[in-house]
Design an enzyme around this catalytic site. Sequence first.
Site, PDB file in Angstrom:
ATOM      1  N   SER A 140       0.931  -1.065   0.008  1.00  0.00           N
ATOM      2  CA  SER A 140       0.093   0.001  -0.010  1.00  0.00           C
ATOM      3  C   SER A 140       0.966   1.190  -0.111  1.00  0.00           C
ATOM      4  O   SER A 140       2.048   0.981   0.408  1.00  0.00           O
ATOM      5  CB  SER A 140      -0.940   0.053   1.209  1.00  0.00           C
ATOM      6  N   TYR A 153      -2.253  -1.194  10.624  1.00  0.00           N
ATOM      7  CA  TYR A 153      -2.092  -1.338   9.018  1.00  0.00           C
ATOM      8  C   TYR A 153      -0.808  -0.937   8.474  1.00  0.00           C
ATOM      9  O   TYR A 153      -0.027  -1.626   7.693  1.00  0.00           O
ATOM     10  CB  TYR A 153      -3.258  -0.380   8.576  1.00  0.00           C
TER      11      TYR A 153
HETATM   12  P1  NAD Z   1     -11.684  -6.048   0.113  1.00  0.00           P
HETATM   13  O1  NAD Z   1     -12.028  -6.046   1.690  1.00  0.00           O
HETATM   14  O2  NAD Z   1     -12.315  -5.811  -0.957  1.00  0.00           O
HETATM   15  O3  NAD Z   1     -11.002  -7.583   0.095  1.00  0.00           O
HETATM   16  C1  NAD Z   1     -10.313  -8.173   1.101  1.00  0.00           C
HETATM   17  C2  NAD Z   1     -10.072  -9.552   0.833  1.00  0.00           C
HETATM   18  O4  NAD Z   1      -9.661 -10.233   1.855  1.00  0.00           O
HETATM   19  C3  NAD Z   1     -11.456 -10.265   0.751  1.00  0.00           C
HETATM   20  O5  NAD Z   1     -11.661 -11.301  -0.239  1.00  0.00           O
HETATM   21  C4  NAD Z   1     -11.742 -10.924   2.159  1.00  0.00           C
HETATM   22  O6  NAD Z   1     -12.623 -12.279   2.118  1.00  0.00           O
HETATM   23  C5  NAD Z   1     -10.296 -11.375   2.322  1.00  0.00           C
HETATM   24  N1  NAD Z   1      -9.820 -11.623   3.798  1.00  0.00           N
HETATM   25  C6  NAD Z   1     -10.025 -11.023   4.722  1.00  0.00           C
HETATM   26  N2  NAD Z   1      -9.610 -11.435   6.014  1.00  0.00           N
HETATM   27  C7  NAD Z   1      -9.378 -12.850   5.479  1.00  0.00           C
HETATM   28  C8  NAD Z   1      -8.837 -13.977   6.086  1.00  0.00           C
HETATM   29  N3  NAD Z   1      -8.641 -13.915   7.424  1.00  0.00           N
HETATM   30  N4  NAD Z   1      -8.350 -15.144   5.458  1.00  0.00           N
HETATM   31  C9  NAD Z   1      -8.629 -14.996   4.018  1.00  0.00           C
HETATM   32  N5  NAD Z   1      -9.158 -13.774   3.424  1.00  0.00           N
HETATM   33  C10 NAD Z   1      -9.341 -12.899   4.264  1.00  0.00           C
HETATM   34  O7  NAD Z   1     -10.285  -5.079   0.318  1.00  0.00           O
HETATM   35  P2  NAD Z   1      -9.282  -4.489  -0.923  1.00  0.00           P
HETATM   36  O8  NAD Z   1      -9.464  -3.203  -0.932  1.00  0.00           O
HETATM   37  O9  NAD Z   1      -9.433  -5.267  -2.116  1.00  0.00           O
HETATM   38  O10 NAD Z   1      -7.949  -5.118  -0.261  1.00  0.00           O
HETATM   39  C11 NAD Z   1      -7.038  -5.920  -0.601  1.00  0.00           C
HETATM   40  C12 NAD Z   1      -5.478  -5.576  -0.271  1.00  0.00           C
HETATM   41  O11 NAD Z   1      -5.139  -4.257  -1.105  1.00  0.00           O
HETATM   42  C13 NAD Z   1      -5.420  -5.572   1.077  1.00  0.00           C
HETATM   43  O12 NAD Z   1      -4.145  -6.178   1.429  1.00  0.00           O
HETATM   44  C14 NAD Z   1      -5.352  -3.829   1.505  1.00  0.00           C
HETATM   45  O13 NAD Z   1      -4.552  -3.757   2.398  1.00  0.00           O
HETATM   46  C15 NAD Z   1      -4.638  -3.568  -0.111  1.00  0.00           C
HETATM   47  N6  NAD Z   1      -4.798  -2.317  -0.418  1.00  0.00           N
HETATM   48  C16 NAD Z   1      -5.928  -1.699  -0.525  1.00  0.00           C
HETATM   49  C17 NAD Z   1      -6.266  -0.314  -1.110  1.00  0.00           C
HETATM   50  C18 NAD Z   1      -7.549   0.351  -1.376  1.00  0.00           C
HETATM   51  O14 NAD Z   1      -7.640   1.712  -1.249  1.00  0.00           O
HETATM   52  N7  NAD Z   1      -8.633  -0.619  -1.248  1.00  0.00           N
HETATM   53  C19 NAD Z   1      -5.205   0.532  -1.006  1.00  0.00           C
HETATM   54  C20 NAD Z   1      -4.004  -0.150  -0.901  1.00  0.00           C
HETATM   55  C21 NAD Z   1      -3.727  -1.414  -0.580  1.00  0.00           C
END
Ligand code: NAD
Length: 258
Positions: A140, A153
């Site tokens: 991130s 985080y």
């Molecule tokens: P999201 O909430 O849409 O998806 C998260 C996924 O992780 C889901 O499929 C959920 O079921 C799974 N998950 C959560 N806990 C779990 C567990 N204990 N075991 C297995 N699976 C689990 O989130 P997202 O925004 O798509 O985030 C995905 C990644 O991208 C994360 O690592 C997040 O930190 C990173 N990220 C997101 C953003 C953003 O703006 N959305 C920005 C930078 C980084």
Amino acid sequence: MAITVVVTGSTSGIGFGIAKGFAGKGANIVMNGFGKPEDIEAKKKELEDAGSGKVLYHAADMTKPEEIADMIATAEKTFGGIDVLVNNAGIQHVAPVEEFPIEKWNMIIAINLSSSFHTISAAVPGMKKKGKGRIINIASAHGLVASPFKSAYVAAKHGILGLTKTVALELAEHGVTVNAICPGYVLTPLVEAQIPDTAKARNMTEEQVKKEVILEAQPTKEFVTVEQIAALAQYLASDDAKQITGTHISMDGGWTAK
Ligand code: NAD
């Protein structure tokens, strides 16, 4: 032959977008994450309709090392090996550090950081044996800079960049690259869910949070899309990216240039 791609947390958001990108190129996909059985089935079908090879769903909870080991072993047994491992599962919790619940701290470190150690250590022997592999960690902008109220985080995301560099050095002569992608804000359920808590912590309305906190961070004033991240992941998995290892690529609309 179709490549095999394991994407943790791929039932939603960025992980699903990455899985769909690889599915569109005919890859076998190991899908993972939480969700209602009917929703997971629908997502699985969406990957198949996009042109995937075989799609296998594994329900490993990323807080449970033995389930993670089983997911990697099942992927290797089913497909004969893993070509690309994408560590994407992640959660968020927003609170001032002195009020940060210990169980939330532990869960965020487990899912956003330790799970990648477990997937990597289980997948590396197979990749070394093949002399080829790609590990892509979804970090991130918060792996590079901080924001208040996100102590766990930000700590986990900084940690994943250290893990990325270390494992890249260990695997440098084995044909396996290890890199991180550092996205800025992507409008996924993870971001949508933190808007009310951020509003509370900062004493703002939810609309103010979107404009004055979220898009304020990004000079382009636009969200990153899951398709853009999926395209970058495919590039990192390609032969052209063979000499990119032990680093991160930011896709954050200029956020970390400030
Ligand atoms: P999201 O909430 O849409 O998806 C998260 C996924 O992780 C889901 O499929 C959920 O079921 C799974 N998950 C959560 N806990 C779990 C567990 N204990 N075991 C297995 N699976 C689990 O989130 P997202 O925004 O798509 O985030 C995905 C990644 O991208 C994360 O690592 C997040 O930190 C990173 N990220 C997101 C953003 C953003 O703006 N959305 C920005 C930078 C980084």
